[in-house]
Design an enzyme around this catalytic site. Structure first.
Site, PDB file in Angstrom:
ATOM      1  N   HIS A 140       0.818  -1.222   0.000  1.00  0.00           N
ATOM      2  CA  HIS A 140       0.000   0.000   0.000  1.00  0.00           C
ATOM      3  C   HIS A 140       0.848   1.267   0.000  1.00  0.00           C
ATOM      4  CE1 HIS A 140      -3.409  -2.464   0.410  1.00  0.00           C
ATOM      5  NE2 HIS A 140      -3.680  -2.339   1.689  1.00  0.00           N
ATOM      6  N   HIS A 166      -4.559   0.163  -4.349  1.00  0.00           N
ATOM      7  CA  HIS A 166      -5.678   0.490  -3.442  1.00  0.00           C
ATOM      8  C   HIS A 166      -5.967   1.977  -3.611  1.00  0.00           C
ATOM      9  CE1 HIS A 166      -8.253   1.062  -0.033  1.00  0.00           C
ATOM     10  NE2 HIS A 166      -7.935  -0.054   0.584  1.00  0.00           N
ATOM     11  N   HIS A 209     -12.797  -5.597  -4.018  1.00  0.00           N
ATOM     12  CA  HIS A 209     -12.596  -5.157  -2.637  1.00  0.00           C
ATOM     13  C   HIS A 209     -13.464  -3.931  -2.360  1.00  0.00           C
ATOM     14  CE1 HIS A 209     -10.265  -3.185   0.654  1.00  0.00           C
ATOM     15  NE2 HIS A 209     -10.112  -4.437   1.043  1.00  0.00           N
ATOM     16  N   GLU A 222     -12.569  -9.438   1.007  1.00  0.00           N
ATOM     17  CA  GLU A 222     -13.263  -8.290   1.624  1.00  0.00           C
ATOM     18  C   GLU A 222     -14.093  -7.581   0.557  1.00  0.00           C
ATOM     19  OE1 GLU A 222      -9.790  -6.117   3.167  1.00  0.00           O
ATOM     20  OE2 GLU A 222     -10.222  -7.002   5.122  1.00  0.00           O
ATOM     21  N   CYS A 234     -14.889   0.348   7.198  1.00  0.00           N
ATOM     22  CA  CYS A 234     -14.287   1.246   6.203  1.00  0.00           C
ATOM     23  C   CYS A 234     -15.115   1.301   4.915  1.00  0.00           C
ATOM     24  CB  CYS A 234     -12.882   0.792   5.839  1.00  0.00           C
ATOM     25  SG  CYS A 234     -11.677   1.081   7.135  1.00  0.00           S
ATOM     26  N   CYS A 246      -7.328  -0.185  10.103  1.00  0.00           N
ATOM     27  CA  CYS A 246      -7.926   0.769   9.165  1.00  0.00           C
ATOM     28  C   CYS A 246      -9.269   1.295   9.680  1.00  0.00           C
ATOM     29  CB  CYS A 246      -8.112   0.120   7.807  1.00  0.00           C
ATOM     30  SG  CYS A 246      -9.009  -1.443   7.823  1.00  0.00           S
ATOM     31  N   CYS A 247     -10.046   0.429  10.347  1.00  0.00           N
ATOM     32  CA  CYS A 247     -11.394   0.853  10.743  1.00  0.00           C
ATOM     33  C   CYS A 247     -11.401   1.865  11.896  1.00  0.00           C
ATOM     34  CB  CYS A 247     -12.264  -0.350  11.059  1.00  0.00           C
ATOM     35  SG  CYS A 247     -12.506  -1.449   9.639  1.00  0.00           S
TER      36      CYS A 247
HETATM   37 ZN   LIG Z   1     -11.269  -1.047   7.754  1.00  0.00          ZN
END
Ligand SMILES: [Zn+2]
Length: 644
Positions: A156, A206, A264, A316, A334, A400-401
């Site tokens: 990433h 991403h 995703h 995901e 997210c 990330c969340c």
């Molecule tokens: Zn997340």
């Protein structure tokens, strides 16, 4: 106060919020007022925003420090020794937390938070390499590998840079300070020296950088950032330019040709958000058409009743049309946040209440479930049924969340109002005040309401002088139609003679028959102190899913106003998966201020299905708002209950 001092103070205030005045995108019909001009003072969002400021944000900074996310920058800066620690893309969490802090700093004075933020920014700036490169993992341990393999989905590299740039743009917009903006511009220029026409043609694996570059363009006015953002959006799915990553990264066909939302879910939602941003800046009709198609694919066929998206844990990702399993629902927090962004962008581009309906559905349900009432525990996946084995966690290795939640709660005010020319739009209902500047007059709005628990909204419209303009009030989808667009969810009437919305202006009842596009238009010469009273009846609704949603066949969910409900084991003797809600069950709404921070619950009689038993014992049913589940004991949970 002497005059000179007053002038200096006004100057300081103006400078402080200087970034908040910016060029608005030309192809966007609506524009939200500056965040600092909207004050949320309700019983629902205001306490959550306060928890975010006082608990979640400091907690995220602290955890970023403890997990070496921040000290990685100090290592990259050469200030301390050591190897990179943690997951390669941990930089992004720090940027997202900084962005969340920037929204707070843009709306209230918090010297402690400002000092903390500036300290972290100083370390980040020091970690930036002389040429502008900024990504701790490679800088610390493998400087020779920069941009050597950007398609590696675990690194990433460009995604992290995207979050850096977005944080820099937002921090400047909110505070007027340039310390993080300068880092962002230098980084964006570095990326632009490597990628672009006649240079390297790959795209980030991403998405995030695209929307970040367009945001950077908006706050700086520098066209090269818009062009670089456009380049990455144009290159996605363009096999002539680079080796494609496939549908997982929405790189399977050119952006403008896409019709089905795939891959995703977070990538897909950021992808759509960036496309909408590019349309708003350029007016490129092909992009708008693609956005509309992808919107329909997402919300008409692939969205949970909670507004959660991304049904499957495999990648995901989005599943097939109507593939919406409950117990294995992935519905990453997210991805819900990405849908909030996409919905808000589309609403501003073309004011159709459908977008606001989804925005509201996600905010109150599938997004809000992602954070505990305490502000210190989080869901990564937001399942719609549980055997009791899934609980919120204090943090995640891939965080990330949590770091995304703090980018949303402080800016709830941005979603409530919008304006264009001589029109003001009320998109969401929440008590508080706002100042909207129309050409020729400034209008103060005051909302008094107990929304989402009660549907009465008193709106005082206070122009600084008598002035003609239009007020557009959203009539929410749950009050307006029996079906969500595309027919994914259908709501049964609570009674044959169910009343529709009601309206009074200055105490006089007004007949409301039509509300085009889901907005009720009130055009008049508004006088200081005019009062609009809107009544949105909130009966308990039984919701049924489209027949093609196999997981919900024969089942109902409960919704009241914008709130989707669930049942939890803790209220039902340790189990809920055996509960049946017969079609004739009488249900009642009841506000319980002492429960779960104050919630309206739904009570009634359900029946219990027991293996081998012919009689169905009656059970007291207690349904709570879905967002509030797993805040007491763990255990079974269900949103969809069988009717037989
Ligand atoms: Zn997340």
């Amino acid at each position: 106060m002497n005059r000179k001092l007053a002038v200096i103070l006004i100057g300081m205030v103006t400078a402080y919020f200087a970034g908040q005045t910016r060029a608005e995108p030309p192809h966007q019909q609506l524009h939200p007022p500056p965040l600092a001009d909207v004050r949320i003072a309700d019983e629902f969002w205001a306490p959550r925003m306060e928890t975010c400021r006082k608990v979640t944000l400091p907690y995220c900074f602290d955890t970023c420090e403890k997990t070496a996310r921040i000290s990685n920058f100090a290592k990259a800066a050469g200030r301390i020794d050591g190897k990179f620690e943690g997951i390669w893309f941990n930089d992004s969490d720090v940027y997202k937390v900084l962005e969340g802090a920037a929204y707070v700093l843009g709306t209230c004075r918090d010297p402690e938070l400002e000092e903390l933020t500036d300290g972290v920014i100083d370390t980040i700036a020091a970690a930036q390499q002389p040429d502008g490169y900024l990504y701790c993992f490679f800088t610390i341990d493998h400087p020779e590998q920069r941009f050597r393999n950007i398609r590696n989905p675990a690194r990433h590299e460009l995604y992290c840079m995207g979050h850096m740039i977005e944080a820099g743009a937002v921090h400047y917009e909110m505070t007027g300070k340039r310390n993080l903006l300068q880092v962002a511009c230098k980084l964006a220029d570095h990326i632009g020296s490597i990628f672009g026409p006649g240079k390297r043609h790959e795209v980030p694996e991403h998405q995030e950088l695209e929307l970040a570059l367009i945001k950077l363009y908006r706050v700086t006015g520098e066209k090269r950032y818009l062009e670089l953002g456009r380049f990455f959006i144009d290159q996605r799915g363009n096999a002539a330019g680079h080796e494609l990553y496939g549908s997982y990264s929405q790189d399977h066909m050119p952006t403008r040709q896409q019709s089905e939302i795939v891959g995703h879910a977070v990538r897909a939602m950021y992808h759509c958000t960036g496309m909408a941003d590019l349309y708003a800046a350029t007016g490129d009709q092909q992009l708008l058409q693609a956005c509309r198609r992808l919107w329909k694919s997402t919300t008409h066929r692939k969205m949970y009743v909670t507004g959660g998206v991304g049904a499957t844990g495999r990648g995901e990702a989005f599943g097939a049309d109507y593939q919406l399993p409950n117990e294995t629902a992935y519905a990453e927090t997210c991805a819900a946040i990405g849908l909030i962004f996409f919905a808000h962008r589309m609403l501003l581009i073309e004011p159709e209440a459908e977008y606001a309906d989804v925005l509201e559905r996600v905010l109150y349900n599938g997004f809000l479930s992602g954070v505990a009432l305490s502000g210190e525990e989080f869901f990564y996946q937001n399942r719609l049924a549980s055997k009791g084995d899934y609980r919120r966690q204090p943090w995640y290795g891939c965080a990330c969340c949590p770091s995304n939640v703090v980018r949303v709660l402080p800016k709830i005010g941005r979603y409530v109002y919008a304006q264009r020319d001589q029109s003001i739009y009320v998109n969401l209902y929440a008590a508080g005040t706002a100042k909207v500047n129309l050409e020729g007059t400034s209008v103060t709005l005051r909302q008094e309401t107990r929304y989402p628990w009660e549907g009465r909204v008193k709106l005082t419209v206070d122009p600084d002088r008598e002035h003609p303009f239009d007020m557009y009030l959203r009539i929410p989808g749950w009050c307006r139609d029996r079906e969500t667009p595309g027919g994914l969810y259908r709501m049964a009437a609570s009674a044959a003679d169910e009343p529709g919305p009601g309206l009074k202006i200055n105490g006089r009842e007004i007949d409301i028959e039509k509300y085009g596009g889901g907005y009720l238009r009130l055009g008049r010469r508004w006088k200081p102190g005019d009062v609009v009273e809107l009544h949105l009846p909130m009966p308990i609704r039984r919701v049924r899913a489209h027949p093609s949603v196999a997981a919900d066949a024969g089942r109902v969910a409960l919704q009241r106003g914008p709130i989707v409900y669930c049942v939890e084991a803790v209220d039902h003797g340790g189990r809920v998966q055996h509960l049946v809600l017969p079609p004739d069950a009488q249900l009642r709404a009841e506000h319980r201020p002492e429960m779960l921070g104050g919630v309206t619950v739904i009570t009634g009689k359900a029946t219990a299905r027991e293996a081998g038993s012919k009689t169905l014992p009656s059970v007291d049913l207690l349904a709570i708002p879905y967002y509030a589940w797993d805040n007491r004991a763990g255990g079974e949970m269900a949103v969809w209950l069988p009717e037989e």
